[in-house]
Scaffold this motif. Structure first.
Motif, PDB file in Angstrom:
ATOM      1  N   LYS A 132      11.114  12.151   5.762  1.00  0.00           N
ATOM      2  CA  LYS A 132      12.105  12.689   6.473  1.00  0.00           C
ATOM      3  C   LYS A 132      13.190  11.819   4.711  1.00  0.00           C
ATOM      4  N   LEU A 133      14.382  13.553   4.741  1.00  0.00           N
ATOM      5  CA  LEU A 133      15.599  13.070   4.239  1.00  0.00           C
ATOM      6  C   LEU A 133      16.498  13.895   5.184  1.00  0.00           C
ATOM      7  N   ASN A 134      17.533  12.797   4.796  1.00  0.00           N
ATOM      8  CA  ASN A 134      18.856  13.910   5.791  1.00  0.00           C
ATOM      9  C   ASN A 134      20.266  13.547   5.200  1.00  0.00           C
ATOM     10  N   VAL A 135      20.341  14.911   4.690  1.00  0.00           N
ATOM     11  CA  VAL A 135      21.658  14.802   3.782  1.00  0.00           C
ATOM     12  C   VAL A 135      22.511  15.558   4.302  1.00  0.00           C
ATOM     13  N   ALA A 136      23.886  14.849   4.151  1.00  0.00           N
ATOM     14  CA  ALA A 136      25.302  15.508   5.174  1.00  0.00           C
ATOM     15  C   ALA A 136      26.859  15.493   4.434  1.00  0.00           C
ATOM     16  N   TRP A 193      24.341   8.159  12.933  1.00  0.00           N
ATOM     17  CA  TRP A 193      25.457   7.632  13.217  1.00  0.00           C
ATOM     18  C   TRP A 193      25.932   6.800  14.206  1.00  0.00           C
ATOM     19  N   ARG A 243      14.428   8.607   5.976  1.00  0.00           N
ATOM     20  CA  ARG A 243      14.242   8.362   7.341  1.00  0.00           C
ATOM     21  C   ARG A 243      13.021   7.965   7.966  1.00  0.00           C
ATOM     22  N   TRP A 268      15.506   6.943  14.767  1.00  0.00           N
ATOM     23  CA  TRP A 268      14.601   8.493  14.450  1.00  0.00           C
ATOM     24  C   TRP A 268      14.316   8.929  16.611  1.00  0.00           C
ATOM     25  N   PRO A 269      14.762  10.358  16.398  1.00  0.00           N
ATOM     26  CA  PRO A 269      14.597  11.472  15.505  1.00  0.00           C
ATOM     27  C   PRO A 269      16.683  11.994  15.657  1.00  0.00           C
ATOM     28  N   ASN A 270      16.898  10.337  16.465  1.00  0.00           N
ATOM     29  CA  ASN A 270      18.249  11.630  16.233  1.00  0.00           C
ATOM     30  C   ASN A 270      19.299  11.044  14.679  1.00  0.00           C
ATOM     31  N   PRO A 271      20.286  11.121  14.534  1.00  0.00           N
ATOM     32  CA  PRO A 271      20.962  10.968  13.294  1.00  0.00           C
ATOM     33  C   PRO A 271      21.230   9.734  13.201  1.00  0.00           C
TER      34      PRO A 271
END
Lengths: 139, 139
Positions: B80-84, B112, B100, B107-110
């Motif tokens: 998975k990709l997280n973009v923020a 930070w 991710r 995982w599966p939390n953000p």
């Protein structure tokens, strides 16, 4: 351009109320009074990542992020905007646009996994949805 | 188009190594071996929010998010990709693009506020930067 094969994920549906349909995205208000929090869902069946979108859809997504972020900031006069596409728990591509205050329940941390969800009072929710809809429909 | 008034925030500088300069953004690798994690910083003095960017810069930002996300996925074959774009702690506009895995430290939390930062071994960092640079320079 409605796509009849597209269906909103049931978890997103359960947690939100609709605000407006833009060209690409369904714009939803997350029913969590801790933070003014929009969720943009591109109506493209099967999209999980931003890079699953075709280039014109990616450009439209950025335009709609800017449009909704501008509306949220105008309505809430928030201190900061948080914009994020995570999707670790709900696979359907969706983008969070969240108004943050230095006094909110999670500041300065990201909102996820912090304060328990707190549904809006119905009148507050209606007022916020109307204000956001108005700010976006003007564009 | 170098902007000589632009300076990378000292905290971003301390936590990262440079990967490549794209047209708009300095692309940095966050020195945290828990997750392959790029940070894109538009070289625009004073920009804090995405909506602080002029429309052509917003379009370029989306194109560079897609370019870097494609490279990260190609290099890491991530789940998975997280973009923020958050910026609650470092005001200078920056966009996280994070690979991710369902087995990673958050995982599966953000990511930070989860696992403590773990600097790369120098050889691993060099290898990853070279692979990412190669995947982006090809575009």
């Amino acid at each position: 351009m409605p796509d009849l094969r597209w269906l909103l994920d049931p978890r997103l549906r359960a947690d939100t109320v609709p605000v407006i349909d833009l060209s690409l995205c369904a714009v939803l208000l997350n029913d969590d009074a801790n933070y003014p929090w929009l969720i943009l869902v591109p109506r493209r069946p099967g999209a999980v990542e931003i890079i699953d979108l075709a280039e014109p859809d990616r450009a439209a997504l950025m335009a709609e992020i800017a449009q909704t972020a501008t509306a949220v900031r105008a309505v809430t006069r928030c201190h900061k905007l948080n914009v994020a596409a995570l999707g670790n728990q709900v696979a359907q591509l969706h983008v969070h646009v969240i108004a943050r205050e230095t006094t909110d329940a999670a500041w300065p941390n990201p909102v996820w996994g912090k304060a328990p969800r707190k549904a809006y009072e119905a009148a507050d929710r209606e007022r916020l949805v109307a204000a956001l809809h108005g700010a976006m429909a003007k564009k």
